[in-house]
Design an enzyme around this catalytic site. Sequence first.
Site, PDB file in Angstrom:
ATOM      1  N   ASP A  92       1.007  -1.181   0.045  1.00  0.00           N
ATOM      2  CA  ASP A  92      -0.146   0.070   0.040  1.00  0.00           C
ATOM      3  C   ASP A  92       0.925   1.083  -0.011  1.00  0.00           C
ATOM      4  O   ASP A  92       1.187   1.663   0.973  1.00  0.00           O
ATOM      5  CB  ASP A  92      -0.891  -0.043   1.127  1.00  0.00           C
ATOM      6  CG  ASP A  92      -2.047   0.967   1.101  1.00  0.00           C
ATOM      7  OD1 ASP A  92      -2.103   1.959   0.283  1.00  0.00           O
ATOM      8  OD2 ASP A  92      -2.719   1.226   2.089  1.00  0.00           O
ATOM      9  N   ALA A  93       1.332   1.658  -1.072  1.00  0.00           N
ATOM     10  CA  ALA A  93       2.297   2.642  -1.330  1.00  0.00           C
ATOM     11  C   ALA A  93       1.537   3.902  -1.965  1.00  0.00           C
ATOM     12  O   ALA A  93       2.180   5.043  -1.558  1.00  0.00           O
ATOM     13  CB  ALA A  93       3.475   2.422  -2.199  1.00  0.00           C
ATOM     14  N   LYS A  94       0.358   3.928  -2.554  1.00  0.00           N
ATOM     15  CA  LYS A  94      -0.249   4.835  -3.172  1.00  0.00           C
ATOM     16  C   LYS A  94       0.881   5.801  -3.928  1.00  0.00           C
ATOM     17  O   LYS A  94       0.649   7.198  -3.995  1.00  0.00           O
ATOM     18  CB  LYS A  94      -1.154   5.655  -2.274  1.00  0.00           C
ATOM     19  CG  LYS A  94      -1.929   4.978  -1.228  1.00  0.00           C
ATOM     20  CD  LYS A  94      -2.787   5.895  -0.316  1.00  0.00           C
ATOM     21  CE  LYS A  94      -3.852   5.045   0.454  1.00  0.00           C
ATOM     22  NZ  LYS A  94      -3.361   3.868   1.213  1.00  0.00           N
ATOM     23  N   ARG A  95       1.269   5.079  -4.711  1.00  0.00           N
ATOM     24  CA  ARG A  95       2.488   6.043  -5.479  1.00  0.00           C
ATOM     25  C   ARG A  95       1.608   6.717  -6.793  1.00  0.00           C
ATOM     26  O   ARG A  95       0.708   6.255  -7.092  1.00  0.00           O
ATOM     27  CB  ARG A  95       3.595   5.358  -6.394  1.00  0.00           C
ATOM     28  CG  ARG A  95       4.474   4.701  -5.095  1.00  0.00           C
ATOM     29  CD  ARG A  95       5.030   5.735  -4.321  1.00  0.00           C
ATOM     30  NE  ARG A  95       6.200   5.285  -3.313  1.00  0.00           N
ATOM     31  CZ  ARG A  95       6.013   5.064  -2.204  1.00  0.00           C
ATOM     32  NH1 ARG A  95       5.179   5.106  -1.453  1.00  0.00           N
ATOM     33  NH2 ARG A  95       7.295   4.632  -1.438  1.00  0.00           N
TER      34      ARG A  95
END
Length: 277
Positions: A92-95
């Site tokens: 869950d990095a939401k890049r």
Amino acid sequence: MISRQQLIQQIKQKKSFLCVGLDTDIDKIPVFLKQYPDPIFEFNKRIIDATKDLCVAYKPNAAFYERHGVKGLQSLIATCNYLPKDCLSIIDAKRGDIGNTSDMYAKTFFDKSAAGMSFDAITIAPYMGRDSVDAYLAYPGKWVIVLALTSSASSKDFQYLHTDNGYLYEAVIQKANTWAGADRIMYVVGATKSLEFVNIRKIAPDHFLLVPGVGAQGGSLEEVCKYGMNKDCGLLVNASRSIIYASNGEDFAESARAEALKVQQAMEVELEKAGVI
């Protein structure tokens, strides 16, 4: 790597569509773990061992590891490599960048020879367009999980803006559907937006939806299933704090398992009700 069909098989086999979020906060884990060389990994390892037969996915949140610098990245790498191969591993990095930057993020989380990690999926903010996901789709078999409709209180600031294709979140899903199929793209939809699942299923009937917000954030599992489940289940419901912090004592892993079991049993009921199993 976990294919769509393998994920569906795991859901049917385990009678669960639970994703355990590993949002591991060093300030919340049991004190006795701090005697270990890597307390965060030790905590994650015991949570994984206690819950791996009850869930089909794990989702470490990158921020909880990156805050510790090099040590945190080491914990994240160790966690990634310890995750069960039959469970979908999500970072869950939401890049949400493009070009060479996006390429580097993809290498970091998908190319084990680069940074020691090879997650199956990554969460992506799509607002820079297709270029923000292409670098990840270039890795065969890897998943992109696109932020669509979040459970945050301020989601209305942008996600509900009107466009020629409905609300902005609906336009995002429609556009992302053209980038890859339901075997490569999922969508994040908050559990507190349960009634919106009806609209979303009209646009994305076959895609998996990653659903945070059940439990601590007040979302209803029954409501999510009523409006969002499809013939293959099509849901990954994430629970983090309610499971991993069920206890801060030496029994934390057993308590986490007990909470995960409650969720799995509720999910089994919903799967049977929908005729998935």
